[in-house]
Write a protein that holds these residues in place. Sequence first.
Motif, mmCIF file in Angstrom:
data_model
loop_
_atom_site.group_PDB
_atom_site.id
_atom_site.type_symbol
_atom_site.label_atom_id
_atom_site.label_comp_id
_atom_site.label_asym_id
_atom_site.label_seq_id
_atom_site.Cartn_x
_atom_site.Cartn_y
_atom_site.Cartn_z
ATOM 1 N N THR A 1 0.849 -1.180 0.000
ATOM 2 C CA THR A 1 0.000 0.000 0.000
ATOM 3 C C THR A 1 0.889 1.236 0.000
ATOM 4 O OG1 THR A 1 -0.116 0.132 2.413
ATOM 5 C CG2 THR A 1 -1.747 -1.260 1.314
ATOM 6 N N TRP A 2 0.301 2.399 -0.181
ATOM 7 C CA TRP A 2 1.075 3.635 -0.201
ATOM 8 C C TRP A 2 1.708 3.896 1.163
ATOM 9 C CZ3 TRP A 2 0.200 7.622 3.115
ATOM 10 C CH2 TRP A 2 -1.009 7.618 3.806
ATOM 11 N N PHE A 3 1.000 3.510 2.236
ATOM 12 C CA PHE A 3 1.544 3.732 3.579
ATOM 13 C C PHE A 3 2.771 2.865 3.819
ATOM 14 C CE2 PHE A 3 1.683 2.797 8.155
ATOM 15 C CZ PHE A 3 1.841 4.080 8.638
ATOM 16 N N ASP A 4 2.729 1.617 3.352
ATOM 17 C CA ASP A 4 3.885 0.731 3.509
ATOM 18 C C ASP A 4 5.092 1.262 2.737
ATOM 19 O OD1 ASP A 4 2.640 -1.214 5.177
ATOM 20 O OD2 ASP A 4 1.583 -1.965 3.413
ATOM 21 N N GLY A 5 4.854 1.776 1.549
ATOM 22 C CA GLY A 5 5.939 2.384 0.791
ATOM 23 C C GLY A 5 6.511 3.605 1.491
ATOM 24 N N PHE A 6 5.616 4.410 2.090
ATOM 25 C CA PHE A 6 6.063 5.600 2.822
ATOM 26 C C PHE A 6 6.913 5.218 4.029
ATOM 27 C CE2 PHE A 6 5.135 8.702 6.253
ATOM 28 C CZ PHE A 6 5.732 9.818 5.684
ATOM 29 N N VAL A 7 6.465 4.216 4.797
ATOM 30 C CA VAL A 7 7.219 3.775 5.975
ATOM 31 C C VAL A 7 8.549 3.147 5.563
ATOM 32 C CG1 VAL A 7 7.203 2.154 7.917
ATOM 33 C CG2 VAL A 7 5.197 3.547 7.447
ATOM 34 N N ASP A 8 8.550 2.383 4.476
ATOM 35 C CA ASP A 8 9.818 1.825 3.981
ATOM 36 C C ASP A 8 10.782 2.939 3.597
ATOM 37 O OD1 ASP A 8 9.064 -0.769 4.383
ATOM 38 O OD2 ASP A 8 8.440 -1.123 2.302
ATOM 39 N N GLY A 9 10.257 4.001 2.982
ATOM 40 C CA GLY A 9 11.102 5.147 2.647
ATOM 41 C C GLY A 9 11.659 5.820 3.884
ATOM 42 N N LEU A 10 10.824 5.967 4.922
ATOM 43 C CA LEU A 10 11.302 6.553 6.181
ATOM 44 C C LEU A 10 12.365 5.675 6.839
ATOM 45 C CD1 LEU A 10 8.099 7.959 7.947
ATOM 46 C CD2 LEU A 10 9.981 9.228 6.909
ATOM 47 N N ASN A 11 12.197 4.368 6.738
ATOM 48 C CA ASN A 11 13.175 3.451 7.336
ATOM 49 C C ASN A 11 14.520 3.517 6.631
ATOM 50 O OD1 ASN A 11 11.577 2.459 9.376
ATOM 51 N ND2 ASN A 11 10.744 0.804 8.122
ATOM 52 N N ARG A 12 14.532 3.971 5.395
ATOM 53 C CA ARG A 12 15.791 4.056 4.656
ATOM 54 C C ARG A 12 16.503 5.386 4.853
ATOM 55 N NH1 ARG A 12 12.722 1.272 -0.019
ATOM 56 N NH2 ARG A 12 13.215 -0.896 0.403
ATOM 57 N N LEU A 13 15.897 6.320 5.555
ATOM 58 C CA LEU A 13 16.482 7.647 5.708
ATOM 59 C C LEU A 13 17.615 7.784 6.731
ATOM 60 C CD1 LEU A 13 13.487 10.133 5.419
ATOM 61 C CD2 LEU A 13 15.399 9.818 3.863
ATOM 62 N N PRO A 14 17.588 7.115 7.898
ATOM 63 C CA PRO A 14 18.579 7.433 8.938
ATOM 64 C C PRO A 14 20.038 7.304 8.504
ATOM 65 C CG PRO A 14 16.816 6.173 9.895
ATOM 66 C CD PRO A 14 16.577 6.188 8.420
#
Length: 157
Positions: free
Chosen positions: A53-66
Amino acid sequence: MGLIREILGLGPTVKSVAEVFTVNKTKQAEFQHDEHEAALAQFATEFGHDRVTWFDGFVDGLNRLPRPVLALGTVGLFVFAMVDPVNFSSRMVGLDTVPVELWWLLGAIVSFYFGARELHYVRDKSRQKRSLTKPLQFASLSSQDSNAALEDWRKQR
């Protein structure tokens, strides 16, 4: 021995009395196998489908930021120190007022984040190595068959 048990009628009785004192290893192994298969089936139903879903993609993107933010931020600090040393010095004086306990807490958070991430990838690699969908198949071994592990070991020496 089996014939004597049947003649005397002791077969099932001896077996049932013996199972009171010791565990039936075959039944225990079957139970453990069934329990393991049930756990794998539960995991397959729980984690088997991809959530896209779009939310899962968004959270995956956030997880790749740190990681990139930390790396680029550190390089940015060096650039900032060269471009504006006076401002950089005042910011570092501000960081010097942070209590030691907060630095320890920050270190623990960053360490646990990257440690958990590394552990996730190590577990994922080991999960990929053994396929959960294919059962293990053992070739029938006879006394004439060769031992592949022993042959590999001999080749290495």
